[in-house]
Write a protein that holds these residues in place. Structure first.
Motif, short mmCIF file in Angstrom:
data_model
loop_
_atom_site.label_atom_id
_atom_site.label_comp_id
_atom_site.label_asym_id
_atom_site.label_seq_id
_atom_site.Cartn_x
_atom_site.Cartn_y
_atom_site.Cartn_z
N GLY A 1 0.80 -1.21 0.00
CA GLY A 1 0.00 0.00 0.00
C GLY A 1 0.84 1.26 0.00
O GLY A 1 0.32 2.36 -0.28
N SER A 2 2.12 1.13 0.30
CA SER A 2 3.01 2.30 0.36
C SER A 2 3.73 2.57 -0.95
O SER A 2 4.43 3.57 -1.08
CB SER A 2 4.07 2.08 1.46
OG SER A 2 5.06 1.16 1.03
N ARG B 1 1.58 -5.05 -10.28
CA ARG B 1 1.35 -5.94 -9.14
C ARG B 1 2.67 -6.67 -8.83
O ARG B 1 3.29 -7.25 -9.72
CB ARG B 1 0.28 -6.97 -9.48
CG ARG B 1 -0.12 -7.88 -8.32
CD ARG B 1 -0.93 -9.05 -8.82
NE ARG B 1 -2.20 -8.63 -9.38
CZ ARG B 1 -3.36 -8.70 -8.74
NH1 ARG B 1 -3.40 -9.19 -7.51
NH2 ARG B 1 -4.48 -8.32 -9.32
N PRO C 1 4.52 3.53 -4.90
CA PRO C 1 4.02 4.63 -5.74
C PRO C 1 2.98 4.15 -6.75
O PRO C 1 2.97 2.98 -7.15
CB PRO C 1 5.28 5.14 -6.44
CG PRO C 1 6.26 4.01 -6.38
CD PRO C 1 5.96 3.28 -5.10
N GLU C 2 2.12 5.07 -7.16
CA GLU C 2 1.13 4.76 -8.17
C GLU C 2 1.83 4.38 -9.48
O GLU C 2 2.89 4.89 -9.80
CB GLU C 2 0.21 5.96 -8.41
CG GLU C 2 -0.71 6.28 -7.24
CD GLU C 2 -1.68 7.39 -7.59
OE1 GLU C 2 -1.79 7.74 -8.78
OE2 GLU C 2 -2.33 7.91 -6.65
N GLY C 3 1.20 3.48 -10.21
CA GLY C 3 1.78 3.06 -11.48
C GLY C 3 2.63 1.82 -11.37
O GLY C 3 3.04 1.26 -12.40
#
Length: 252
Positions: free
Chosen positions: A93-94, A101, A96-98
């Protein structure tokens, strides 16, 4: 019919997609969490072909991409799991976006810090975790208590604590100030919370534990929560002798 025409076994396909290790993917299948083209998957030997639609927990899973590996500086206070039943913040959850998986290569517990390897390929994670690789994992450990250097050196012969046998551990005293000391600790096969438990057996309390290396990969100058991808060439060069990047290393 060849495997190329049938596709790939779904448990392996899910592992290469970064969903989980192959073993965990098989468990997901047993729990009825995986669907292929709208139908529940009941056996891990089910094959996935090009164009098939795979869902895990009703969420679509993208086909495996090239194999990638990242170095991540895990801070304390994060659990190394995708979903925590206690609602604690997680490593994943920490990120970075992008980010694709990913799963971790091994784990660091809630209060441990330092180098955590992340990959989008569960097959690679499994290979890097194998004890047969003999990869050294090195830690900086702060302990509270009186350090007996003779007992510390004896850990190199292996030890038994609370009925559990631990393999050889190399531990050396780096510095001492009052009742606090810093140690360098190295091992090749780590059981759950092994360092903390073994130090407790030496009447030492671990107040800080930082992993500085995992095999050839180093924490280096990564800042807390910083993430850096390992270049593909370096990844190929550093794999155990005789290994090549898994099939996920090719583009699909």
């Amino acid at each position: 019919m060849t495997q190329d025409t049938r596709g790939e076994r779904i448990a392996k396909w899910l592992a290469r997609s970064g969903v989980a290790s192959r073993r965990d993917a098989e468990r997901m299948i047993e729990e009825g969490r995986v669907r292929l083209n709208g139908h529940p998957v009941t056996h891990p030997a089910t094959f996935v072909g090009e164009g098939d639609i795979v869902l895990v927990d009703n969420q679509p899973v993208s086909a495996p991409e090239r194999t990638r590996l990242w170095r991540y500086h895990k801070p304390d206070g994060l659990v190394t799991t995708h979903r925590d039943p206690e609602g604690r913040p997680t490593v994943f959850g920490s990120l970075p976006e992008g980010m694709p998986r990913v799963i971790s290569v091994g784990r660091l517990d809630l209060n441990s810090e330092g180098l955590l390897l992340l990959t989008n390929d569960g097959e690679l994670a499994r290979k890097l975790e194998l004890p047969s690789n003999g990869w050294l994992r090195r830690y900086r450990v702060r302990v509270f208590g009186v350090v007996d250097e003779q007992r510390l050196a004896s850990l190199a012969q292996g030890c038994v604590f609370e009925g559990v046998r631990y393999g050889p551990i190399t531990a050396a005293l780096d510095s001492r100030k009052g009742d606090n000391a810093w140690l360098t600790v190295s091992l090749r096969e780590g059981k759950n919370r092994e360092i903390r438990k073994v130090m407790t057996g030496l009447n030492l309390h671990v107040s800080r534990l930082i992993r500085t290396s995992y095999g050839p990969f180093q924490l280096g100058t990564l800042l807390r929560r910083e993430l850096e991808e390992v270049p593909p060439r370096i990844l190929r060069d550093q794999l155990p002798k005789g290994e090549t990047p898994p099939a996920g290393s090719r583009s699909r």
